[in-house]
Design a protein around this motif. Structure first.
Motif, PDB file in Angstrom:
ATOM      1  N   GLN A  39      -7.860 -36.189 -28.130  1.00  8.76           N
ATOM      2  CA  GLN A  39      -9.535 -36.301 -28.229  1.00  8.76           C
ATOM      3  C   GLN A  39     -10.056 -35.661 -27.134  1.00  8.76           C
ATOM      4  OE1 GLN A  39     -10.819 -40.338 -27.722  1.00  8.76           O
ATOM      5  NE2 GLN A  39      -8.897 -40.822 -26.951  1.00  8.76           N
ATOM      6  N   ASN A  40      -9.695 -35.510 -26.089  1.00  7.39           N
ATOM      7  CA  ASN A  40     -10.208 -34.781 -24.635  1.00  7.39           C
ATOM      8  C   ASN A  40      -9.728 -33.297 -24.466  1.00  7.39           C
ATOM      9  OD1 ASN A  40     -11.434 -37.009 -23.847  1.00  7.39           O
ATOM     10  ND2 ASN A  40      -9.673 -37.771 -23.028  1.00  7.39           N
ATOM     11  N   PHE A  41      -9.112 -32.756 -25.578  1.00  7.76           N
ATOM     12  CA  PHE A  41      -8.431 -31.475 -25.607  1.00  7.76           C
ATOM     13  C   PHE A  41      -9.795 -30.599 -25.610  1.00  7.76           C
ATOM     14  CE2 PHE A  41      -7.285 -27.351 -27.361  1.00  7.76           C
ATOM     15  CZ  PHE A  41      -6.340 -27.110 -26.532  1.00  7.76           C
ATOM     16  N   ARG A  42     -10.001 -29.450 -24.743  1.00  8.80           N
ATOM     17  CA  ARG A  42     -11.020 -28.609 -24.644  1.00  8.80           C
ATOM     18  C   ARG A  42     -10.560 -27.253 -24.417  1.00  8.80           C
ATOM     19  NH1 ARG A  42     -13.972 -31.044 -19.059  1.00  8.80           N
ATOM     20  NH2 ARG A  42     -12.269 -30.229 -17.722  1.00  8.80           N
ATOM     21  N   SER A  88       0.292 -23.604 -16.766  1.00 10.09           N
ATOM     22  CA  SER A  88      -0.868 -23.031 -16.448  1.00 10.09           C
ATOM     23  C   SER A  88      -1.613 -23.683 -15.276  1.00 10.09           C
ATOM     24  CB  SER A  88      -1.991 -22.478 -17.461  1.00 10.09           C
ATOM     25  OG  SER A  88      -2.451 -23.854 -18.073  1.00 10.09           O
ATOM     26  N   CYS A  89      -1.372 -25.013 -15.321  1.00  4.70           N
ATOM     27  CA  CYS A  89      -2.145 -25.968 -14.289  1.00  4.70           C
ATOM     28  C   CYS A  89      -3.547 -25.926 -14.487  1.00  4.70           C
ATOM     29  CB  CYS A  89      -1.808 -25.603 -12.921  1.00  4.70           C
ATOM     30  SG  CYS A  89      -0.259 -25.546 -12.348  1.00  4.70           S
ATOM     31  N   GLY A  90      -4.077 -25.965 -15.697  1.00  6.90           N
ATOM     32  CA  GLY A  90      -5.354 -25.849 -16.282  1.00  6.90           C
ATOM     33  C   GLY A  90      -5.957 -27.333 -16.475  1.00  6.90           C
ATOM     34  N   GLU A  91      -7.010 -27.455 -16.838  1.00  6.80           N
ATOM     35  CA  GLU A  91      -7.748 -28.445 -17.438  1.00  6.80           C
ATOM     36  C   GLU A  91      -8.216 -28.621 -18.881  1.00  6.80           C
ATOM     37  OE1 GLU A  91     -11.051 -29.465 -14.859  1.00  6.80           O
ATOM     38  OE2 GLU A  91      -9.845 -29.640 -13.152  1.00  6.80           O
ATOM     39  N   GLU A  92      -7.078 -28.334 -19.631  1.00  5.08           N
ATOM     40  CA  GLU A  92      -7.298 -28.051 -21.106  1.00  5.08           C
ATOM     41  C   GLU A  92      -7.388 -29.694 -21.685  1.00  5.08           C
ATOM     42  OE1 GLU A  92      -5.027 -26.456 -19.475  1.00  5.08           O
ATOM     43  OE2 GLU A  92      -5.469 -24.407 -19.945  1.00  5.08           O
ATOM     44  N   PHE A  93      -7.232 -30.641 -21.013  1.00  8.92           N
ATOM     45  CA  PHE A  93      -7.271 -31.880 -21.890  1.00  8.92           C
ATOM     46  C   PHE A  93      -8.358 -32.605 -20.871  1.00  8.92           C
ATOM     47  CE2 PHE A  93      -3.151 -30.632 -23.215  1.00  8.92           C
ATOM     48  CZ  PHE A  93      -3.225 -31.143 -24.547  1.00  8.92           C
ATOM     49  N   GLY A  94      -9.390 -32.040 -20.405  1.00 16.38           N
ATOM     50  CA  GLY A  94     -10.559 -32.613 -19.903  1.00 16.38           C
ATOM     51  C   GLY A  94     -10.124 -33.385 -18.353  1.00 16.38           C
ATOM     52  N   VAL A 101      -5.233 -32.786 -34.542  1.00 18.87           N
ATOM     53  CA  VAL A 101      -4.087 -33.220 -33.786  1.00 18.87           C
ATOM     54  C   VAL A 101      -4.187 -35.062 -33.772  1.00 18.87           C
ATOM     55  CG1 VAL A 101      -2.798 -34.136 -31.877  1.00 18.87           C
ATOM     56  CG2 VAL A 101      -3.459 -31.567 -32.310  1.00 18.87           C
ATOM     57  N   VAL A 102      -5.556 -35.173 -33.652  1.00 20.68           N
ATOM     58  CA  VAL A 102      -6.103 -36.833 -33.701  1.00 20.68           C
ATOM     59  C   VAL A 102      -5.984 -37.113 -34.957  1.00 20.68           C
ATOM     60  CG1 VAL A 102      -7.945 -38.365 -33.280  1.00 20.68           C
ATOM     61  CG2 VAL A 102      -7.446 -36.631 -31.724  1.00 20.68           C
ATOM     62  N   LEU A 103      -6.377 -36.367 -36.069  1.00 17.17           N
ATOM     63  CA  LEU A 103      -6.626 -36.902 -37.408  1.00 17.17           C
ATOM     64  C   LEU A 103      -5.456 -36.897 -38.536  1.00 17.17           C
ATOM     65  CD1 LEU A 103     -10.330 -36.001 -38.270  1.00 17.17           C
ATOM     66  CD2 LEU A 103      -9.608 -38.105 -37.477  1.00 17.17           C
ATOM     67  N   PHE A 104      -4.555 -35.741 -38.248  1.00  8.53           N
ATOM     68  CA  PHE A 104      -3.443 -35.531 -39.219  1.00  8.53           C
ATOM     69  C   PHE A 104      -2.527 -36.744 -39.123  1.00  8.53           C
ATOM     70  CE2 PHE A 104       0.669 -33.903 -40.105  1.00  8.53           C
ATOM     71  CZ  PHE A 104       0.233 -33.657 -41.498  1.00  8.53           C
ATOM     72  N   PRO A 105      -2.055 -37.279 -38.134  1.00  9.90           N
ATOM     73  CA  PRO A 105      -1.142 -38.429 -38.139  1.00  9.90           C
ATOM     74  C   PRO A 105      -1.632 -39.594 -39.218  1.00  9.90           C
ATOM     75  CG  PRO A 105      -1.340 -37.725 -36.021  1.00  9.90           C
ATOM     76  CD  PRO A 105      -2.197 -37.002 -36.400  1.00  9.90           C
ATOM     77  N   ALA A 106      -3.065 -39.765 -38.845  1.00  9.69           N
ATOM     78  CA  ALA A 106      -3.474 -40.555 -40.007  1.00  9.69           C
ATOM     79  C   ALA A 106      -3.515 -40.448 -41.468  1.00  9.69           C
ATOM     80  CB  ALA A 106      -4.968 -40.684 -39.405  1.00  9.69           C
ATOM     81  N   LEU A 107      -3.682 -38.837 -41.496  1.00 14.13           N
ATOM     82  CA  LEU A 107      -3.628 -38.594 -42.868  1.00 14.13           C
ATOM     83  C   LEU A 107      -2.124 -38.634 -43.555  1.00 14.13           C
ATOM     84  CD1 LEU A 107      -5.858 -35.391 -43.004  1.00 14.13           C
ATOM     85  CD2 LEU A 107      -6.347 -37.815 -43.940  1.00 14.13           C
ATOM     86  N   ASP A 108      -1.079 -38.434 -42.429  1.00 15.26           N
ATOM     87  CA  ASP A 108       0.320 -38.398 -42.546  1.00 15.26           C
ATOM     88  C   ASP A 108       0.866 -39.433 -42.770  1.00 15.26           C
ATOM     89  OD1 ASP A 108       2.823 -37.097 -42.650  1.00 15.26           O
ATOM     90  OD2 ASP A 108       3.300 -37.617 -40.751  1.00 15.26           O
TER      91      ASP A 108
END
Length: 364
Positions: free
Chosen positions: A189-192, A84-90, A212-219
């Motif tokens: 973490q910058n996903f918007r 989409s060429c958007g700015e989904e990640f800030g 997405v940021v926290l699950f690998p930590a729980l995994d």
């Protein structure tokens, strides 16, 4: 295996310190927040490491389901942003987006290089590190009732892991390029998300970013006890040798060795927290484990068979077990270790820095 556990410690502590920084720290992944979450992780996984595999079934199955969900979320969100060429990640730019090529004719387009051959010295030890998992196969096989299904189970599991990681690695590299972090989940973490009509972030953006940021930590909280279990049992077997069967039923003795496996990685994580450095140096042992050790085991096993008057060639013998292959693997392993070590020294790969100040940073 200590290096693997060490990496798990940093993944957990960094993920939580980034998402839930304490005291408004500017760089929480290297400050007090990191050490606090490292301590919390220790309180969580060390007791789990003392449990038997059969006591962890429901935890492992539940987290496996969430692994699939996370893979889907990462691929969908990054795929949509890519096309989409958007700015989904800030502020993170899409390096392969068509918008990047709409530039002044004199300007160089921002292209993506698929392979950096001059960086192989960084890639090879990490690849070796990633493929050292066979030490856990016996321990994971033991609780399975139908042993005849093990071959199918492991083949399917490895195929799923291989395809999933390969697709994710290509997508993350294509989108973030050289801006991707060592723990790629931290890029979310910058996903918007896709902006609403009034310019605000949609309701799902914070949920996706947090998951997405926290699950690998729980995994890794589920993977840590599994590796501690294997390493603790291996240490115990090496200590008692042929008398292992006399001690393995003692819960106290097995707990002592599993503590010896589970606790030291936290001390390492207090000193070095950069995941790339940990995997690079840990991967060096991977060359020995993947190439040198199997060849030496085959060589000395053949000698022992002859001493016992038993045939060396069995139904498992093939071109992969002959002397030529053994010598080739040993030489290849030694050369890889030598080349990678020299390359890392020449190119200044750092294990840690003696100072955080930009004008006083010295590589160790």
């Amino acid at each position: 295996m200590y290096g693997t556990l060490w990496a798990y410690c940093t993944v957990f502590a960094k993920a939580f310190s980034v998402q839930f920084a304490l005291n408004g720290e500017e760089n929480p992944e290297d400050g007090l927040s990191y050490y606090i979450y490292l301590f919390i992780f220790a309180c969580l996984v060390v007791p789990l490491s003392l449990m038997e595999l059969s006591e962890q079934i429901y935890i492992q199955v539940t987290l496996t389901i969430f692994r699939g969900v996370m893979l889907g979320v990462m691929l969908f969100s990054i795929g949509y942003a890519y096309f989409s060429c958007g700015e989904e990640f800030g502020s993170m730019s899409n390096l392969s987006c068509k918008a990047d090529y709409v530039a002044d004719a004199a300007a160089e387009p921002n292209t993506l290089v698929a392979v950096h051959f001059d960086k192989l010295y960084l890639f090879l030890p990490i690849a070796a590190y990633a493929y050292i998992f066979h030490h856990s196969v016996p321990g994971l096989s033991e609780p399975v009732e139908d042993k005849k299904s093990l071959n199918t189970l492991f083949v399917v599991a490895l195929l799923i892991a291989f395809v999933g990681y390969a697709i994710l690695g290509v997508c993350v590299s294509a989108y973030f390029g050289d801006k991707v972090q060592s723990s790629s989940n931290l890029d979310w973490q910058n996903f918007r998300g896709t902006r609403t009509m009034d310019g605000s972030a949609p309701w799902y953006a914070s949920i996706v970013a947090c998951f997405v940021v926290l699950f690998p930590a729980l995994d890794v909280a589920s993977a840590y006890p599994l590796n501690s279990f294997t390493l603790g049992n291996n240490l115990m077997s090496a200590f008692y040798g042929e008398d292992m069967h006399l001690h393995e039923k003692s819960r106290f003795k097995t707990s002592v060795f599993r503590l010896l496996a589970a606790v030291p990685p936290f001390l390492g994580a207090c000193v070095v927290s950069e995941l790339g450095s940990i995997t690079s140096f840990t991967g060096l042992t991977g060359f020995a484990i993947a190439f040198i050790v199997p060849a030496l085991l085959a060589y000395y096993s053949a000698i022992r068979m002859r001493e016992l008057g038993l045939p060396v060639d069995t139904i498992h013998s093939s071109s992969l077990t002959n002397k030529t292959t053994q010598c080739g693997m040993t030489v290849a392993g030694c050369l890889l270790i030598l080349v990678v070590v020299i390359s890392q020294i020449v190119n200044g790969t750092c294990l840690l820095y003696t100072s955080d100040a930009a004008d006083d940073m010295q590589c160790v």
